[in-house]
Design a protein around this motif. Structure first.
Motif, short mmCIF file in Angstrom:
data_model
loop_
_atom_site.label_atom_id
_atom_site.label_comp_id
_atom_site.label_asym_id
_atom_site.label_seq_id
_atom_site.Cartn_x
_atom_site.Cartn_y
_atom_site.Cartn_z
N ARG A 155 1.02 8.41 -4.52
CA ARG A 155 0.66 7.19 -5.68
C ARG A 155 -1.37 7.61 -5.07
O ARG A 155 -1.66 7.09 -5.95
CB ARG A 155 1.10 5.80 -4.81
N TYR A 213 6.17 7.90 -1.00
CA TYR A 213 5.90 7.05 -2.24
C TYR A 213 4.05 6.80 -2.33
O TYR A 213 3.70 6.85 -3.44
CB TYR A 213 6.66 5.94 -2.88
N ARG A 248 6.51 3.68 -13.90
CA ARG A 248 6.19 2.83 -12.61
C ARG A 248 4.98 3.24 -11.72
O ARG A 248 4.06 4.16 -11.85
CB ARG A 248 7.15 4.16 -11.33
N LYS A 279 13.35 3.63 -20.23
CA LYS A 279 11.88 3.81 -19.64
C LYS A 279 11.34 4.35 -20.22
O LYS A 279 10.53 4.52 -21.03
CB LYS A 279 11.41 3.89 -18.17
N ILE A 290 13.51 12.58 -3.33
CA ILE A 290 15.07 12.22 -5.07
C ILE A 290 15.45 12.99 -4.23
O ILE A 290 17.05 12.58 -4.32
CB ILE A 290 14.58 12.16 -6.41
N TYR A 323 12.23 -1.89 -4.38
CA TYR A 323 12.93 -0.37 -3.89
C TYR A 323 12.85 -0.44 -2.06
O TYR A 323 14.06 -0.88 -1.70
CB TYR A 323 12.64 0.75 -4.52
N GLN A 324 11.41 -0.60 -2.34
CA GLN A 324 11.45 -0.30 -0.37
C GLN A 324 11.60 -1.61 0.20
O GLN A 324 11.67 -1.38 1.23
CB GLN A 324 10.51 0.44 -0.29
N GLU A 363 5.35 7.76 -11.80
CA GLU A 363 5.48 8.54 -10.28
C GLU A 363 7.43 7.94 -10.05
O GLU A 363 7.60 7.17 -10.79
CB GLU A 363 4.41 6.58 -9.90
N ASP A 384 17.00 1.05 -12.26
CA ASP A 384 17.73 2.58 -12.54
C ASP A 384 18.34 2.73 -13.90
O ASP A 384 18.69 2.05 -14.23
CB ASP A 384 17.91 3.15 -11.61
P1 TMP Z 1 12.23 6.77 -12.39
O1 TMP Z 1 14.11 7.83 -11.74
O2 TMP Z 1 12.30 5.90 -12.72
O3 TMP Z 1 11.65 8.55 -12.28
O4 TMP Z 1 12.19 7.31 -10.38
C1 TMP Z 1 12.75 7.72 -9.55
C2 TMP Z 1 13.36 6.91 -8.77
O5 TMP Z 1 12.21 6.56 -7.82
C3 TMP Z 1 14.23 5.29 -8.81
O6 TMP Z 1 15.45 5.59 -8.72
C4 TMP Z 1 13.13 4.49 -8.51
C5 TMP Z 1 12.59 4.96 -7.17
N1 TMP Z 1 11.38 4.67 -6.84
C6 TMP Z 1 10.86 3.97 -5.97
O7 TMP Z 1 11.80 3.77 -4.82
N2 TMP Z 1 9.79 3.99 -5.25
C7 TMP Z 1 8.69 4.68 -6.23
O8 TMP Z 1 7.21 3.58 -5.81
C8 TMP Z 1 9.00 4.57 -6.90
C9 TMP Z 1 7.87 5.21 -8.01
C10 TMP Z 1 10.18 4.83 -7.58
#
Ligand code: TMP
Length: 220
Positions: A79, A75, A101, A22, A60, A109-110, A45, A18
């Motif tokens: 996708r 997620y 992403r 990007k 989110i 993340y997951q 994404e 985060d």
């Molecule tokens: P972003 O702020 O870069 O747009 O991403 C949104 C949030 O979602 C960020 O905390 C990362 C998270 N994320 C996941 O946990 N898994 C995923 O597959 C994606 C695409 C984003």
């Protein structure tokens, strides 16, 4: 189409923790390509489609009791749709796609940070997108403590996680950069905007050149 199939496009993904910068870097990369006569497709994404943007909001800013399995499936659902309806068709038309992403985010993340299992999450997502992997992945590497200082606005559901969460995300990106060394480019994102952009352009230059020559478009 799987990662072993060919398409005439160039699929570039941007990854990182985060607040790694990007969005700014993707916008500058788009500008660089446009100056060379290429009109890249910019997408993200979660999101990128009407359905995806709705799911983004739900993921989110969704309920605090959303469990990790539900989150991972949402997620991967956005996708699957995003790739099927928008990105794969663009690649088949020979376009350059700059994507904020992709499945590596789910793995980091997951799979890792939420501890759902790196292999399980990778397999789930490969299934969802029928195996399509990026041609190149730009990983913007930034110390989570520095990224935290850069944060603005109210934290969302994922940003409310403790800093250890972002450290696990970063460690997993390092793992991915080793496993997929051929497509990963690790960029030091701690410098100023221009120096980070220069690193990205240097990393992408050979691939863009090759793509332009093969497709005979732009100022190749
Ligand atoms: P972003 O702020 O870069 O747009 O991403 C949104 C949030 O979602 C960020 O905390 C990362 C998270 N994320 C996941 O946990 N898994 C995923 O597959 C994606 C695409 C984003």
């Amino acid at each position: 189409m799987s990662s072993t199939d060919t398409h005439p496009g160039l699929f570039v993904t941007f990854e990182g923790g985060d607040s790694c910068g990007k969005s700014t870097q993707i916008a500058l990369t788009k500008q660089w390509l446009e100056d060379r006569g290429v009109a890249p497709l910019l997408t993200r994404e979660p999101g990128g489609t009407e359905l995806g943007e709705k799911l983004r909001e739900l993921i989110i800013h969704g309920p605090d009791d959303m469990d990790p399995h539900t989150e991972a499936l949402l997620y991967s659902a956005q996708r699957a749709y995003h790739m099927e309806t928008k990105v794969r068709p663009a690649l088949l038309r020979g376009e350059v796609v700059l994507q904020d992403r992709y499945l590596d985010s789910s793995v980091a993340y997951q799979g890792a940070a939420r501890a759902l299992g790196v292999d399980e999450i990778l397999q789930l997502n490969l299934w969802a997108v029928r195996g399509l992997l990026p041609d190149v992945t730009i990983f913007l590497d930034l110390d989570p403590e520095v990224a935290f200082e850069r944060r603005t606005g109210e934290p969302d559901r994922l940003e409310r996680e403790p800093n250890s969460f972002q450290h696990r995300v970063r460690e997993q990106y390092y793992e991915l950069s080793k496993t997929y060394a051929d497509r990963y480019r690790v960029i030091d994102a701690s410098g100023d905007i221009e120096s980070v952009q220069q690193q990205i352009r240097r990393a992408l230059e050979p691939l863009v050149e090759k793509h332009l020559r093969a497709n005979k478009v732009g100022n190749a």
